[in-house]
Design a protein around this motif. Structure first.
Motif, PDB file in Angstrom:
ATOM      1  N   VAL A 125       0.751  -1.090  -0.056  1.00 42.01           N
ATOM      2  CA  VAL A 125      -0.097  -0.128   0.097  1.00 42.01           C
ATOM      3  C   VAL A 125       0.855   1.364  -0.009  1.00 42.01           C
ATOM      4  O   VAL A 125       2.179   1.139   0.252  1.00 42.01           O
ATOM      5  N   VAL A 126       0.568   2.388  -0.329  1.00 43.95           N
ATOM      6  CA  VAL A 126       0.886   3.742  -0.411  1.00 43.95           C
ATOM      7  C   VAL A 126       0.092   4.558   0.426  1.00 43.95           C
ATOM      8  O   VAL A 126      -0.947   4.740   0.581  1.00 43.95           O
ATOM      9  N   VAL A 127       0.887   5.441   1.341  1.00 41.99           N
ATOM     10  CA  VAL A 127       0.190   6.246   2.161  1.00 41.99           C
ATOM     11  C   VAL A 127       0.666   7.598   1.596  1.00 41.99           C
ATOM     12  O   VAL A 127       1.942   8.151   1.587  1.00 41.99           O
ATOM     13  N   HIS A 128      -0.288   8.363   1.105  1.00 41.03           N
ATOM     14  CA  HIS A 128      -0.003   9.754   0.634  1.00 41.03           C
ATOM     15  C   HIS A 128      -0.219  10.836   1.605  1.00 41.03           C
ATOM     16  O   HIS A 128      -1.288  10.830   2.336  1.00 41.03           O
ATOM     17  N   PHE A 129       0.601  11.677   1.553  1.00 40.72           N
ATOM     18  CA  PHE A 129       0.693  12.779   2.518  1.00 40.72           C
ATOM     19  C   PHE A 129       0.350  14.112   1.668  1.00 40.72           C
ATOM     20  O   PHE A 129       0.758  15.134   1.982  1.00 40.72           O
ATOM     21  N   SER A 130      -0.436  14.187   0.702  1.00 38.82           N
ATOM     22  CA  SER A 130      -1.091  15.390   0.051  1.00 38.82           C
ATOM     23  C   SER A 130      -2.204  15.996   0.344  1.00 38.82           C
ATOM     24  O   SER A 130      -2.417  16.954  -0.347  1.00 38.82           O
ATOM     25  N   HIS A 131      -2.897  15.260   1.269  1.00 36.17           N
ATOM     26  CA  HIS A 131      -4.187  15.843   1.766  1.00 36.17           C
ATOM     27  C   HIS A 131      -3.954  16.314   3.334  1.00 36.17           C
ATOM     28  O   HIS A 131      -3.003  15.922   3.969  1.00 36.17           O
ATOM     29  N   GLU A 132      -4.943  16.864   4.021  1.00 34.48           N
ATOM     30  CA  GLU A 132      -4.895  17.317   5.402  1.00 34.48           C
ATOM     31  C   GLU A 132      -4.886  15.889   6.399  1.00 34.48           C
ATOM     32  O   GLU A 132      -3.924  15.701   6.915  1.00 34.48           O
ATOM     33  N   ALA A 133      -5.529  14.591   5.793  1.00 30.14           N
ATOM     34  CA  ALA A 133      -5.224  13.446   6.508  1.00 30.14           C
ATOM     35  C   ALA A 133      -4.344  12.626   5.600  1.00 30.14           C
ATOM     36  O   ALA A 133      -4.727  12.652   4.535  1.00 30.14           O
ATOM     37  N   PRO A 134      -3.542  11.677   5.809  1.00 32.54           N
ATOM     38  CA  PRO A 134      -2.863  10.732   5.192  1.00 32.54           C
ATOM     39  C   PRO A 134      -4.044   9.768   4.384  1.00 32.54           C
ATOM     40  O   PRO A 134      -4.897   9.424   5.220  1.00 32.54           O
ATOM     41  N   VAL A 135      -3.746   9.656   3.184  1.00 30.42           N
ATOM     42  CA  VAL A 135      -4.510   8.716   2.290  1.00 30.42           C
ATOM     43  C   VAL A 135      -4.020   7.591   2.110  1.00 30.42           C
ATOM     44  O   VAL A 135      -2.775   7.562   1.355  1.00 30.42           O
ATOM     45  N   VAL A 136      -4.384   6.443   2.230  1.00 25.91           N
ATOM     46  CA  VAL A 136      -3.998   4.973   1.906  1.00 25.91           C
ATOM     47  C   VAL A 136      -4.560   4.472   0.743  1.00 25.91           C
ATOM     48  O   VAL A 136      -5.643   4.396   0.593  1.00 25.91           O
ATOM     49  N   THR A 137      -3.683   4.227  -0.258  1.00 24.83           N
ATOM     50  CA  THR A 137      -4.128   3.455  -1.437  1.00 24.83           C
ATOM     51  C   THR A 137      -3.419   2.043  -1.819  1.00 24.83           C
ATOM     52  O   THR A 137      -2.235   2.022  -1.012  1.00 24.83           O
ATOM     53  N   ASP A 138      -4.082   1.275  -2.512  1.00 21.58           N
ATOM     54  CA  ASP A 138      -3.481   0.187  -2.872  1.00 21.58           C
ATOM     55  C   ASP A 138      -2.277   0.308  -3.557  1.00 21.58           C
ATOM     56  O   ASP A 138      -2.031   1.451  -4.380  1.00 21.58           O
ATOM     57  N   GLY A 139      -0.896  -0.138  -3.589  1.00 20.00           N
ATOM     58  CA  GLY A 139       0.084  -0.227  -3.946  1.00 20.00           C
ATOM     59  C   GLY A 139       0.327  -0.868  -5.446  1.00 20.00           C
ATOM     60  O   GLY A 139      -0.658  -1.398  -5.857  1.00 20.00           O
ATOM     61  N   PRO A 140       1.389  -0.734  -6.234  1.00 19.72           N
ATOM     62  CA  PRO A 140       2.726   0.144  -5.259  1.00 19.72           C
ATOM     63  C   PRO A 140       2.669   1.704  -5.851  1.00 19.72           C
ATOM     64  O   PRO A 140       2.545   2.491  -4.827  1.00 19.72           O
ATOM     65  N   TYR A 141       2.233   2.098  -6.934  1.00 15.06           N
ATOM     66  CA  TYR A 141       1.916   3.480  -7.114  1.00 15.06           C
ATOM     67  C   TYR A 141       1.092   3.599  -8.268  1.00 15.06           C
ATOM     68  O   TYR A 141       0.614   2.873  -8.880  1.00 15.06           O
ATOM     69  N   GLY A 142       0.703   4.932  -8.832  1.00 15.20           N
ATOM     70  CA  GLY A 142      -0.151   5.246  -9.819  1.00 15.20           C
ATOM     71  C   GLY A 142       0.384   4.844 -11.059  1.00 15.20           C
ATOM     72  O   GLY A 142       0.236   3.604 -11.594  1.00 15.20           O
ATOM     73  N   GLU A 143       1.120   5.805 -11.754  1.00 14.81           N
ATOM     74  CA  GLU A 143       1.612   5.317 -12.977  1.00 14.81           C
ATOM     75  C   GLU A 143       2.961   5.131 -12.963  1.00 14.81           C
ATOM     76  O   GLU A 143       4.020   5.827 -13.318  1.00 14.81           O
TER      77      GLU A 143
END
Length: 138
Positions: free
Chosen positions: A55-73
């Motif tokens: 999974v990937v934890v993104h820190f681009s929002h107020e609260a961290p967002v977790v998405t399935d890994g590995p990455y987008g593109e």
């Protein structure tokens, strides 16, 4: 001596080629690790699980967002590493040339800064050092 991380990078295609020859590559990798140990430069080596399991934890929002890994593109994936204690970047390059791999894969070489290169009077590092000492890591 400085430490260098040899980062194994591949694509979906090179990962598939590696899995097609996994027994042969694992045997060659064990020999490579033995060679680095005999040379006195081996520190650590690890491979990573299938990137689709992460999974990937993104820190681009107020609260961290977790998405399935590995990455987008992504076109290249980090598959594992070797950590070597060698005298120079050139020596790390020479070892990297010997890493068992398949055509199309890459090894990225990055120096790991030594503890003496980190500003020890920085409050964050002082606290981290105390934490590591209290946990028995140093």
């Amino acid at each position: 001596m400085p430490q260098y991380m040899l980062i194994m990078r591949g694509t979906d295609e090179t990962n598939a080629a590696m899995m097609a020859n996994v027994d042969e590559l694992m045997a060659a990798t064990r020999l490579f690790i033995e060679e680095t140990a005999k040379a006195g430069v081996y520190v650590a080596a690890e491979g990573l699980d299938d990137p689709g399991q992460g999974v990937v934890v993104h820190f681009s929002h107020e609260a961290p967002v977790v998405t399935d890994g590995p990455y987008g593109e992504t076109k290249e994936l980090f598959g594992g590493f070797f950590l070597l204690d060698v005298a120079s970047k050139q020596e790390a390059v020479e070892w990297a040339k010997r890493v068992p791999s398949v055509p199309g894969s890459k090894i990225e070489i990055r120096r790991v800064p030594g503890e003496d290169e980190v500003p020890q009077d920085n409050g964050k590092f002082v606290k981290e050092g105390a934490l590591r000492e209290s946990s028995g890591q140093i």
